[in-house]
Design a protein around this motif. Structure first.
Motif, PDB file in Angstrom:
ATOM      1  N   CYS A 142     -11.205 -11.640 -13.276  1.00 26.26           N
ATOM      2  CA  CYS A 142     -11.885 -12.927 -13.019  1.00 26.26           C
ATOM      3  C   CYS A 142     -11.802 -13.308 -11.550  1.00 26.26           C
ATOM      4  CB  CYS A 142     -11.258 -14.030 -13.862  1.00 26.26           C
ATOM      5  SG  CYS A 142     -11.533 -13.833 -15.626  1.00 26.26           S
ATOM      6  N   ARG A 143     -10.665 -13.073 -10.928  1.00 22.13           N
ATOM      7  CA  ARG A 143     -10.494 -13.417  -9.518  1.00 22.13           C
ATOM      8  C   ARG A 143     -11.489 -12.639  -8.652  1.00 22.13           C
ATOM      9  NH1 ARG A 143      -5.534 -16.156  -8.834  1.00 22.13           N
ATOM     10  NH2 ARG A 143      -4.337 -16.152 -10.762  1.00 22.13           N
ATOM     11  N   ILE A 144     -11.626 -11.354  -8.919  1.00 21.87           N
ATOM     12  CA  ILE A 144     -12.565 -10.537  -8.141  1.00 21.87           C
ATOM     13  C   ILE A 144     -14.000 -10.987  -8.392  1.00 21.87           C
ATOM     14  CG2 ILE A 144     -13.575  -8.228  -7.901  1.00 21.87           C
ATOM     15  CD1 ILE A 144     -10.728  -7.093  -8.219  1.00 21.87           C
ATOM     16  N   LYS A 145     -14.344 -11.228  -9.650  1.00 23.51           N
ATOM     17  CA  LYS A 145     -15.715 -11.645  -9.957  1.00 23.51           C
ATOM     18  C   LYS A 145     -16.054 -12.996  -9.323  1.00 23.51           C
ATOM     19  CE  LYS A 145     -16.597  -8.869 -14.020  1.00 23.51           C
ATOM     20  NZ  LYS A 145     -17.124  -8.856 -15.387  1.00 23.51           N
ATOM     21  N   LEU A 146     -15.106 -13.925  -9.327  1.00 23.33           N
ATOM     22  CA  LEU A 146     -15.340 -15.209  -8.661  1.00 23.33           C
ATOM     23  C   LEU A 146     -15.520 -15.015  -7.156  1.00 23.33           C
ATOM     24  CD1 LEU A 146     -12.839 -17.613 -10.484  1.00 23.33           C
ATOM     25  CD2 LEU A 146     -15.324 -17.871 -10.359  1.00 23.33           C
ATOM     26  N   ALA A 147     -14.664 -14.192  -6.553  1.00 25.83           N
ATOM     27  CA  ALA A 147     -14.762 -13.953  -5.108  1.00 25.83           C
ATOM     28  C   ALA A 147     -16.075 -13.259  -4.747  1.00 25.83           C
ATOM     29  CB  ALA A 147     -13.571 -13.134  -4.623  1.00 25.83           C
ATOM     30  N   LEU A 148     -16.518 -12.326  -5.583  1.00 24.19           N
ATOM     31  CA  LEU A 148     -17.794 -11.645  -5.343  1.00 24.19           C
ATOM     32  C   LEU A 148     -18.957 -12.630  -5.360  1.00 24.19           C
ATOM     33  CD1 LEU A 148     -17.535  -8.373  -7.473  1.00 24.19           C
ATOM     34  CD2 LEU A 148     -18.021  -8.506  -5.027  1.00 24.19           C
ATOM     35  N   ALA A 149     -18.974 -13.493  -6.363  1.00 33.86           N
ATOM     36  CA  ALA A 149     -20.047 -14.489  -6.458  1.00 33.86           C
ATOM     37  C   ALA A 149     -19.991 -15.438  -5.264  1.00 33.86           C
ATOM     38  CB  ALA A 149     -19.926 -15.262  -7.770  1.00 33.86           C
TER      39      ALA A 149
ATOM     40  N   LEU B 117     -13.558 -14.398   1.965  1.00 36.81           N
ATOM     41  CA  LEU B 117     -12.471 -13.992   1.078  1.00 36.81           C
ATOM     42  C   LEU B 117     -11.232 -14.843   1.313  1.00 36.81           C
ATOM     43  CD1 LEU B 117     -12.763 -10.104   1.035  1.00 36.81           C
ATOM     44  CD2 LEU B 117     -13.444 -11.736  -0.719  1.00 36.81           C
ATOM     45  N   LYS B 118     -11.002 -15.232   2.548  1.00 32.00           N
ATOM     46  CA  LYS B 118      -9.853 -16.080   2.861  1.00 32.00           C
ATOM     47  C   LYS B 118      -9.977 -17.426   2.140  1.00 32.00           C
ATOM     48  CE  LYS B 118      -7.287 -17.993   6.750  1.00 32.00           C
ATOM     49  NZ  LYS B 118      -7.196 -18.114   8.199  1.00 32.00           N
ATOM     50  N   GLU B 119     -11.190 -17.982   2.142  1.00 31.97           N
ATOM     51  CA  GLU B 119     -11.408 -19.253   1.447  1.00 31.97           C
ATOM     52  C   GLU B 119     -11.216 -19.085  -0.061  1.00 31.97           C
ATOM     53  OE1 GLU B 119     -14.720 -21.708   3.927  1.00 31.97           O
ATOM     54  OE2 GLU B 119     -15.320 -19.705   3.239  1.00 31.97           O
ATOM     55  N   SER B 120     -11.784 -18.034  -0.610  1.00 32.45           N
ATOM     56  CA  SER B 120     -11.631 -17.773  -2.046  1.00 32.45           C
ATOM     57  C   SER B 120     -10.169 -17.583  -2.405  1.00 32.45           C
ATOM     58  CB  SER B 120     -12.431 -16.534  -2.467  1.00 32.45           C
ATOM     59  OG  SER B 120     -13.808 -16.790  -2.402  1.00 32.45           O
ATOM     60  N   ALA B 121      -9.458 -16.807  -1.596  1.00 34.54           N
ATOM     61  CA  ALA B 121      -8.039 -16.555  -1.860  1.00 34.54           C
ATOM     62  C   ALA B 121      -7.257 -17.866  -1.848  1.00 34.54           C
ATOM     63  CB  ALA B 121      -7.471 -15.580  -0.831  1.00 34.54           C
ATOM     64  N   GLY B 122      -7.574 -18.736  -0.906  1.00 33.45           N
ATOM     65  CA  GLY B 122      -6.884 -20.028  -0.840  1.00 33.45           C
ATOM     66  C   GLY B 122      -7.110 -20.872  -2.080  1.00 33.45           C
ATOM     67  N   ILE B 123      -8.328 -20.864  -2.563  1.00 31.89           N
ATOM     68  CA  ILE B 123      -8.660 -21.644  -3.761  1.00 31.89           C
ATOM     69  C   ILE B 123      -7.991 -21.047  -4.994  1.00 31.89           C
ATOM     70  CG2 ILE B 123     -10.565 -22.269  -5.308  1.00 31.89           C
ATOM     71  CD1 ILE B 123     -12.271 -22.467  -2.663  1.00 31.89           C
ATOM     72  N   LEU B 124      -8.021 -19.735  -5.106  1.00 30.83           N
ATOM     73  CA  LEU B 124      -7.451 -19.065  -6.279  1.00 30.83           C
ATOM     74  C   LEU B 124      -5.925 -19.002  -6.245  1.00 30.83           C
ATOM     75  CD1 LEU B 124     -10.073 -16.196  -6.590  1.00 30.83           C
ATOM     76  CD2 LEU B 124      -9.854 -18.228  -8.046  1.00 30.83           C
ATOM     77  N   ALA B 125      -5.332 -19.248  -5.084  1.00 28.18           N
ATOM     78  CA  ALA B 125      -3.874 -19.178  -4.949  1.00 28.18           C
ATOM     79  C   ALA B 125      -3.170 -20.205  -5.830  1.00 28.18           C
ATOM     80  CB  ALA B 125      -3.472 -19.373  -3.493  1.00 28.18           C
ATOM     81  N   GLY B 126      -3.847 -21.280  -6.145  1.00 25.28           N
ATOM     82  CA  GLY B 126      -3.246 -22.313  -6.986  1.00 25.28           C
ATOM     83  C   GLY B 126      -3.147 -21.944  -8.456  1.00 25.28           C
ATOM     84  N   ILE B 127      -3.709 -20.809  -8.816  1.00 28.37           N
ATOM     85  CA  ILE B 127      -3.677 -20.372 -10.219  1.00 28.37           C
ATOM     86  C   ILE B 127      -2.697 -19.212 -10.331  1.00 28.37           C
ATOM     87  CG2 ILE B 127      -5.019 -19.501 -12.168  1.00 28.37           C
ATOM     88  CD1 ILE B 127      -7.524 -20.599 -10.727  1.00 28.37           C
TER      89      ILE B 127
ATOM     90  N   ARG C 138      -8.378  -2.732  -3.392  1.00 30.90           N
ATOM     91  CA  ARG C 138      -7.346  -2.764  -2.349  1.00 30.90           C
ATOM     92  C   ARG C 138      -7.687  -3.786  -1.264  1.00 30.90           C
ATOM     93  NH1 ARG C 138      -8.272   2.702  -3.507  1.00 30.90           N
ATOM     94  NH2 ARG C 138      -6.601   3.577  -4.786  1.00 30.90           N
ATOM     95  N   PHE C 139      -8.979  -3.894  -0.940  1.00 30.20           N
ATOM     96  CA  PHE C 139      -9.458  -4.854   0.048  1.00 30.20           C
ATOM     97  C   PHE C 139      -9.178  -6.283  -0.424  1.00 30.20           C
ATOM     98  CE2 PHE C 139     -13.014  -7.203   2.088  1.00 30.20           C
ATOM     99  CZ  PHE C 139     -12.748  -6.899   3.408  1.00 30.20           C
ATOM    100  N   TYR C 140      -9.517  -6.587  -1.681  1.00 26.59           N
ATOM    101  CA  TYR C 140      -9.270  -7.919  -2.228  1.00 26.59           C
ATOM    102  C   TYR C 140      -7.777  -8.220  -2.283  1.00 26.59           C
ATOM    103  CZ  TYR C 140     -14.170  -8.386  -3.456  1.00 26.59           C
ATOM    104  OH  TYR C 140     -15.531  -8.495  -3.390  1.00 26.59           O
ATOM    105  N   GLU C 141      -6.985  -7.216  -2.532  1.00 24.90           N
ATOM    106  CA  GLU C 141      -5.536  -7.429  -2.530  1.00 24.90           C
ATOM    107  C   GLU C 141      -5.046  -7.741  -1.112  1.00 24.90           C
ATOM    108  OE1 GLU C 141      -1.417  -5.509  -4.250  1.00 24.90           O
ATOM    109  OE2 GLU C 141      -3.054  -4.135  -3.760  1.00 24.90           O
ATOM    110  N   ARG C 142      -5.551  -7.015  -0.124  1.00 20.94           N
ATOM    111  CA  ARG C 142      -5.166  -7.260   1.271  1.00 20.94           C
ATOM    112  C   ARG C 142      -5.498  -8.687   1.696  1.00 20.94           C
ATOM    113  NH1 ARG C 142      -6.601  -2.225   2.642  1.00 20.94           N
ATOM    114  NH2 ARG C 142      -8.742  -2.781   3.091  1.00 20.94           N
ATOM    115  N   TYR C 143      -6.620  -9.226   1.220  1.00 22.28           N
ATOM    116  CA  TYR C 143      -7.030 -10.583   1.572  1.00 22.28           C
ATOM    117  C   TYR C 143      -6.393 -11.657   0.702  1.00 22.28           C
ATOM    118  CZ  TYR C 143     -10.263  -9.545   5.295  1.00 22.28           C
ATOM    119  OH  TYR C 143     -10.801  -9.174   6.502  1.00 22.28           O
TER     120      TYR C 143
END
Length: 144
Positions: free
Chosen positions: A59-66, A74-84, A33-38
């Protein structure tokens, strides 16, 4: 166990519940839920009003965790993953996102290394902030 939903995400795509996603990604349901909020992952409501996630959320969660382990937010990760887009089979997009996370991670590690080196020398304690020169700051009072 996955279920099949007939929603805007396409017929017969496997989806995961919060609990299933948490187990597969190695996190708690609250973390999902936290990752979804971000914005790292995005879910949708099934016709029964249950939260569902496509399998790529793992995969998105595992990438963000690493990425978090090297200081990427998380904001940076979300921005990068938003393109997929969800369920993207564009391997180049996933590779590019991973490479960007690695690039940012390496920059963070480099910054941290420089900071640790600065701490190790303790030179920052001796520099006069007005002149930038090492030694006793001007106006310092000597004892004895």
């Amino acid at each position: 166990m996955t279920t099949t939903e007939q929603s805007g995400h396409g017929a017969s795509h496997a989806t995961l519940t919060v609990g299933q996603l948490a187990m597969a990604a190695g996190v708690t349901p609250n973390a999902v839920r936290f990752y979804e909020r971000y914005g790292v992952i995005s879910g949708y409501r099934s016709s029964g009003n249950a939260r569902r996630f496509t399998v790529d959320a793992i995969c998105r969660i595992k990438l963000a965790l690493a990425a978090q382990r090297v200081g990427i937010t998380l904001k940076e990760s979300a921005g990068i993953l938003a393109g997929i887009p969800p369920l993207s089979r564009d391997l180049d997009g996933w590779v590019a996102a991973g490479e960007e996370l690695v690039r940012i991670g390496r920059a963070r590690v480099s910054q941290l290394h420089a900071t640790v080196n600065e701490l190790a020398t303790l030179e920052f304690l001796q520099a006069d902030p007005r002149t930038g020169r090492l030694g006793e700051p001007s106006g310092a009072v000597r004892s004895g």
